[in-house]
Scaffold this motif. Structure first.
Motif, PDB file in Angstrom:
ATOM      1  N   VAL A 122       0.850  -0.994  -0.140  1.00 57.32           N
ATOM      2  CA  VAL A 122       0.299  -0.098   0.016  1.00 57.32           C
ATOM      3  C   VAL A 122       0.901   1.446   0.096  1.00 57.32           C
ATOM      4  O   VAL A 122       0.993   1.999  -0.996  1.00 57.32           O
ATOM      5  CB  VAL A 122      -1.159   0.226   1.328  1.00 57.32           C
ATOM      6  CG1 VAL A 122      -1.620   1.036   1.323  1.00 57.32           C
ATOM      7  CG2 VAL A 122      -2.084  -1.137   1.034  1.00 57.32           C
ATOM      8  N   LEU A 123       1.682   1.294   0.902  1.00 56.88           N
ATOM      9  CA  LEU A 123       2.814   2.655   0.958  1.00 56.88           C
ATOM     10  C   LEU A 123       3.586   2.032  -0.564  1.00 56.88           C
ATOM     11  O   LEU A 123       4.506   3.477  -1.717  1.00 56.88           O
ATOM     12  CB  LEU A 123       3.558   1.968   2.210  1.00 56.88           C
ATOM     13  CG  LEU A 123       3.243   2.348   3.294  1.00 56.88           C
ATOM     14  CD1 LEU A 123       4.418   2.211   4.774  1.00 56.88           C
ATOM     15  CD2 LEU A 123       3.074   3.417   3.610  1.00 56.88           C
ATOM     16  N   GLY A 124       4.079   1.589  -1.178  1.00 53.83           N
ATOM     17  CA  GLY A 124       4.971   1.501  -2.407  1.00 53.83           C
ATOM     18  C   GLY A 124       3.394   2.410  -3.659  1.00 53.83           C
ATOM     19  O   GLY A 124       4.243   2.682  -3.580  1.00 53.83           O
ATOM     20  N   SER A 125       1.903   1.239  -3.335  1.00 49.77           N
ATOM     21  CA  SER A 125       1.652   2.341  -4.787  1.00 49.77           C
ATOM     22  C   SER A 125       1.482   3.876  -4.458  1.00 49.77           C
ATOM     23  O   SER A 125       1.328   4.397  -5.107  1.00 49.77           O
ATOM     24  CB  SER A 125      -0.345   1.382  -4.387  1.00 49.77           C
ATOM     25  OG  SER A 125      -0.757   1.546  -3.412  1.00 49.77           O
TER      26      SER A 125
ATOM     27  N   ALA B  42       1.742   9.076  -6.393  1.00 53.57           N
ATOM     28  CA  ALA B  42       2.053  10.957  -6.017  1.00 53.57           C
ATOM     29  C   ALA B  42       3.246  10.686  -7.253  1.00 53.57           C
ATOM     30  O   ALA B  42       3.115  12.323  -7.252  1.00 53.57           O
ATOM     31  CB  ALA B  42       2.734  10.941  -4.342  1.00 53.57           C
ATOM     32  N   LYS B  43       3.770   9.949  -7.527  1.00 44.78           N
ATOM     33  CA  LYS B  43       4.690  10.789  -8.058  1.00 44.78           C
ATOM     34  C   LYS B  43       4.588  10.412  -9.552  1.00 44.78           C
ATOM     35  O   LYS B  43       4.285  11.914 -10.634  1.00 44.78           O
ATOM     36  CB  LYS B  43       5.909   9.044  -8.693  1.00 44.78           C
ATOM     37  CG  LYS B  43       7.444   9.854  -9.249  1.00 44.78           C
ATOM     38  CD  LYS B  43       8.593   9.082  -9.207  1.00 44.78           C
ATOM     39  CE  LYS B  43       9.383   8.448 -10.529  1.00 44.78           C
ATOM     40  NZ  LYS B  43      10.708  10.097  -9.612  1.00 44.78           N
ATOM     41  N   ALA B  44       3.590   9.657  -9.963  1.00 45.80           N
ATOM     42  CA  ALA B  44       2.663   9.973 -11.474  1.00 45.80           C
ATOM     43  C   ALA B  44       1.781  11.389 -11.276  1.00 45.80           C
ATOM     44  O   ALA B  44       1.918  12.371 -11.565  1.00 45.80           O
ATOM     45  CB  ALA B  44       1.657   8.933 -11.270  1.00 45.80           C
ATOM     46  N   ARG B  45       1.483  11.680 -10.030  1.00 51.83           N
ATOM     47  CA  ARG B  45       0.822  13.063 -10.366  1.00 51.83           C
ATOM     48  C   ARG B  45       2.197  13.800 -10.430  1.00 51.83           C
ATOM     49  O   ARG B  45       1.276  15.298 -11.029  1.00 51.83           O
ATOM     50  CB  ARG B  45      -0.420  13.260  -8.383  1.00 51.83           C
ATOM     51  CG  ARG B  45      -1.936  12.408  -8.962  1.00 51.83           C
ATOM     52  CD  ARG B  45      -1.764  13.000  -7.208  1.00 51.83           C
ATOM     53  NE  ARG B  45      -1.972  14.257  -7.135  1.00 51.83           N
ATOM     54  CZ  ARG B  45      -3.079  14.935  -7.138  1.00 51.83           C
ATOM     55  NH1 ARG B  45      -4.592  14.290  -7.377  1.00 51.83           N
ATOM     56  NH2 ARG B  45      -3.190  15.935  -6.921  1.00 51.83           N
ATOM     57  N   ARG B  46       2.704  14.503 -10.019  1.00 53.51           N
ATOM     58  CA  ARG B  46       3.347  15.172 -10.203  1.00 53.51           C
ATOM     59  C   ARG B  46       4.601  15.066 -10.954  1.00 53.51           C
ATOM     60  O   ARG B  46       4.357  16.352 -12.288  1.00 53.51           O
ATOM     61  CB  ARG B  46       4.952  14.439  -9.127  1.00 53.51           C
ATOM     62  CG  ARG B  46       4.767  15.502  -7.142  1.00 53.51           C
ATOM     63  CD  ARG B  46       6.062  15.241  -6.755  1.00 53.51           C
ATOM     64  NE  ARG B  46       6.756  14.514  -6.822  1.00 53.51           N
ATOM     65  CZ  ARG B  46       6.805  13.678  -5.975  1.00 53.51           C
ATOM     66  NH1 ARG B  46       5.522  13.432  -5.359  1.00 53.51           N
ATOM     67  NH2 ARG B  46       7.544  11.933  -6.585  1.00 53.51           N
ATOM     68  N   LEU B  47       4.660  14.129 -11.704  1.00 51.40           N
ATOM     69  CA  LEU B  47       5.295  13.654 -12.790  1.00 51.40           C
ATOM     70  C   LEU B  47       3.978  14.255 -14.008  1.00 51.40           C
ATOM     71  O   LEU B  47       4.191  14.929 -15.275  1.00 51.40           O
ATOM     72  CB  LEU B  47       5.729  12.094 -13.515  1.00 51.40           C
ATOM     73  CG  LEU B  47       6.708  12.302 -13.209  1.00 51.40           C
ATOM     74  CD1 LEU B  47       6.845  10.321 -13.421  1.00 51.40           C
ATOM     75  CD2 LEU B  47       7.820  12.668 -13.549  1.00 51.40           C
TER      76      LEU B  47
END
Length: 82
Positions: A13-16, A21-26
């Motif tokens: 869950v933490l990894g997902s 979050a990284k996908a949103r930033r990108l």
């Protein structure tokens, strides 16, 4: 054994969440870069028009008249329906 499964579930869950979050930033960065690209293309066209008004006798080079490979072009939807 049960503790290991819970630990593995929490880690997944933490990894997902981190990946989300990284996908949103990108996605936001891509949106900003795309907006900047179109603003710069618009400004380039405006500056080219200003230069042409100041010096209309300027010779037109072949690179300005011929479409360049890989450029964005308008394609009417009516031509795609055929």
């Amino acid at each position: 054994m049960l503790n290991f499964l819970w630990l593995l579930t929490v880690a997944a869950v933490l990894g997902s969440l981190a990946a989300f979050a990284k996908a949103r930033r990108l996605a936001k960065r891509l949106e900003r870069l795309t907006e900047s690209y179109w603003e710069l293309r618009y400004e380039h066209g405006q500056l080219r028009a200003r230069v042409n008004r100041l010096d209309p006798e300027q010779p037109i080079t072949a690179s300005e008249t011929a479409p360049q490979v890989g450029t964005t072009a308008f394609v009417p939807l009516s031509s795609l329906k055929r």
